[in-house]
Enzyme design. Structure first.
Site, PDB file in Angstrom:
ATOM      1  N   ASP A 176       0.837  -1.201   0.000  1.00  0.00           N
ATOM      2  CA  ASP A 176       0.000   0.000   0.000  1.00  0.00           C
ATOM      3  C   ASP A 176       0.876   1.256   0.000  1.00  0.00           C
ATOM      4  O   ASP A 176       0.598   2.228  -0.706  1.00  0.00           O
ATOM      5  CB  ASP A 176      -0.902  -0.032   1.245  1.00  0.00           C
ATOM      6  CG  ASP A 176      -2.088   0.913   1.145  1.00  0.00           C
ATOM      7  OD1 ASP A 176      -2.488   1.267   0.016  1.00  0.00           O
ATOM      8  OD2 ASP A 176      -2.633   1.282   2.204  1.00  0.00           O
ATOM      9  N   HIS A 259      -4.439   2.787  -7.087  1.00  0.00           N
ATOM     10  CA  HIS A 259      -5.614   2.543  -6.248  1.00  0.00           C
ATOM     11  C   HIS A 259      -6.886   2.382  -7.068  1.00  0.00           C
ATOM     12  O   HIS A 259      -7.797   1.661  -6.664  1.00  0.00           O
ATOM     13  CB  HIS A 259      -5.765   3.636  -5.184  1.00  0.00           C
ATOM     14  CG  HIS A 259      -5.047   3.290  -3.905  1.00  0.00           C
ATOM     15  ND1 HIS A 259      -3.678   3.377  -3.806  1.00  0.00           N
ATOM     16  CD2 HIS A 259      -5.483   2.804  -2.714  1.00  0.00           C
ATOM     17  CE1 HIS A 259      -3.313   2.986  -2.586  1.00  0.00           C
ATOM     18  NE2 HIS A 259      -4.390   2.619  -1.906  1.00  0.00           N
ATOM     19  N   HIS A 262      -6.803  -1.135  -8.016  1.00  0.00           N
ATOM     20  CA  HIS A 262      -7.230  -1.909  -6.831  1.00  0.00           C
ATOM     21  C   HIS A 262      -8.751  -1.943  -6.748  1.00  0.00           C
ATOM     22  O   HIS A 262      -9.360  -2.991  -6.561  1.00  0.00           O
ATOM     23  CB  HIS A 262      -6.655  -1.295  -5.547  1.00  0.00           C
ATOM     24  CG  HIS A 262      -7.386  -1.733  -4.311  1.00  0.00           C
ATOM     25  ND1 HIS A 262      -8.561  -1.131  -3.887  1.00  0.00           N
ATOM     26  CD2 HIS A 262      -7.153  -2.750  -3.461  1.00  0.00           C
ATOM     27  CE1 HIS A 262      -8.995  -1.767  -2.819  1.00  0.00           C
ATOM     28  NE2 HIS A 262      -8.166  -2.746  -2.530  1.00  0.00           N
ATOM     29  N   HIS A 276      -5.785  -5.514   1.089  1.00  0.00           N
ATOM     30  CA  HIS A 276      -5.788  -4.281   0.291  1.00  0.00           C
ATOM     31  C   HIS A 276      -4.427  -4.059  -0.382  1.00  0.00           C
ATOM     32  O   HIS A 276      -4.347  -3.856  -1.589  1.00  0.00           O
ATOM     33  CB  HIS A 276      -6.151  -3.121   1.231  1.00  0.00           C
ATOM     34  CG  HIS A 276      -5.991  -1.764   0.646  1.00  0.00           C
ATOM     35  ND1 HIS A 276      -6.938  -1.201  -0.182  1.00  0.00           N
ATOM     36  CD2 HIS A 276      -5.006  -0.837   0.772  1.00  0.00           C
ATOM     37  CE1 HIS A 276      -6.537   0.015  -0.542  1.00  0.00           C
ATOM     38  NE2 HIS A 276      -5.372   0.258   0.022  1.00  0.00           N
TER      39      HIS A 276
HETATM   40 ZN   LIG Z   1      -4.419   2.140   0.079  1.00  0.00          ZN
END
Ligand SMILES: [Zn+2]
Length: 382
Positions: A176, A259, A262, A276
């Site tokens: 992340d 992101h 994601h 995540h």
């Molecule tokens: Zn994140």
């Protein structure tokens, strides 16, 4: 006054505290914020820390009331917590746990009109410091970002607690946090708005870069230390990079393609069990490909994040490079309002599909040349 006047802005939590045993001082830092706290934690986390939290609050003269978190930061779970806050007449709500608990607590504290505090039990995301939450449907698909007018009043991280958790959580946090610099760099190049509601500052962009540098230097030794559940200076640095630097860096430096990809990946149900940061790492590699980044940079990133223990191929996250699912992922990643539109060039679904497809062979080649293992599908870990 015109509302379109460009501003640059940085936002941050009121206070950040980190150290081994920090949770035993929670009451002391919580007392100036509220006198009737409601603690939200799931049963597993509460089993680890409940005793220390109770002792700390009691020593600070605070009452102890704990509500169980039910696992998904969905609109329904958030509304349930708002009702519990009202019933408890709480003036501050405290999330003790991972990113899902934290996002549900920030959302419910905001709706209830009280202050909120985060006590992450793992360093697996940069959710603890920010003024936004990611909301999911009951079955785990990305639903929306919710933005709040302020960050948590306090973020408290017990580094021994983080080191006691499986190393996979810290590795996910590295995934992340590495994305933070790639996305802040893209946002800075395009001069797009950040999650903080203005243009990026030198400060936000620099903190994102610092997070990246700290992780390249310290992530591998820190992961080894955490496998032995010990806190070393490298572990402290990685926890700070994953939590504070990445949190400030993504929020005030800006999100971009990684992101958004994601979020797009949540269209594929087989990815829901992944952390995540694991999905974000696929987003980072895809973003580097979309950017046409130097081949050496992409190689180094794939090799490093494979060593960290992050997925670098579609195989590992359960996707087939020839599947029509990639189209759904790309559609969701490029919906209007997604952060992929902060890239310094236009990105369409067809380009996302091509970039995603390309990383399978690319990463396999890098891994073979670096004598790293063949990819195998991850076992869902949460
Ligand atoms: Zn994140």
């Amino acid at each position: 006054m015109p509302t379109s006047l460009p501003i640059r802005t940085v936002i941050s939590p009121g206070r950040y505290v980190q150290g081994p045993g920090a949770i035993t001082r929670l009451g002391e830092f919580l007392a100036p914020i509220g006198s009737k706290p409601l603690i939200v934690a799931d049963d597993v986390v509460w089993g680890f820390v409940g005793h220390d939290v109770e002792a700390s609050l009691t020593a600070a003269g605070l009452p102890v009331r704990r509500e169980k978190f039910n696992g998904i930061p969905s609109a329904g779970e958030i509304d349930r917590l708002v009702a519990v806050i009202a019933d408890a007449n709480a003036d501050v709500v405290v999330a003790v746990g991972g990113g899902s608990t934290i996002d549900a607590v920030k959302s419910s504290g905001f709706l209830a009109g009280i202050r909120w505090v985060t006590v992450p039990s793992v360093a697996s995301t940069d959710a603890p410091t920010s003024a936004l939450a990611v909301i999911y449907t009951e079955d785990g698909a990305f639903e929306e970002y919710r933005f709040f007018p302020r960050n948590p009043d306090l973020v408290l991280v017990d580094s021994q607690l983080v080191a006691n958790a499986p190393a996979a959580f810290l590795a996910a946090g590295v995934g992340d946090a590495l994305a933070t610099w790639l996305e802040a760099r893209a946002t800075s190049r395009s001069n797009s708005n950040t999650m903080a509601g203005g243009l990026p500052t030198e400060t936000g962009t620099a903190l994102a870069r610092l997070s990246w540098d700290v992780l390249w230097e310290n992530a591998l030794p820190a992961l080894d230390a955490v496998r032995d559940h010990v806190v070393t200076p490298a572990v402290e640095k990685v926890i700070e990079a994953n939590t504070l630097l990445s949190g400030l860096g993504f929020e005030s430096g800006g999100l971009a393609a990684a992101h958004a990809i994601h979020n797009g990946l949540t269209a594929a149900p087989q990815t829901h069990g992944l952390a995540h940061g694991q999905k974000v790492n696929i987003g980072s590699i895809t973003q580097l490909v979309l950017e046409g980044a130097p081949t050496a940079d992409i190689r180094d990133f794939i090799e490093f994040t494979t060593r960290v223990g992050l997925p670098t191929t579609l195989t590992e996250i359960g996707l087939d490079a020839d599947s029509a699912e990639l189209d759904q992922v790309a559609e969701l990643a490029t919906v209007p309002g997604e952060t992929i539109h902060a890239m310094p060039f236009e990105v369409r679904p067809v380009e996302v599909v091509a970039a995603l497809k390309s990383i399978e062979r690319l990463a396999r080649r890098v891994r073979t040349e670096a004598k790293l293992p063949e990819p195998v599908a991850y076992v869902a870990h949460h």
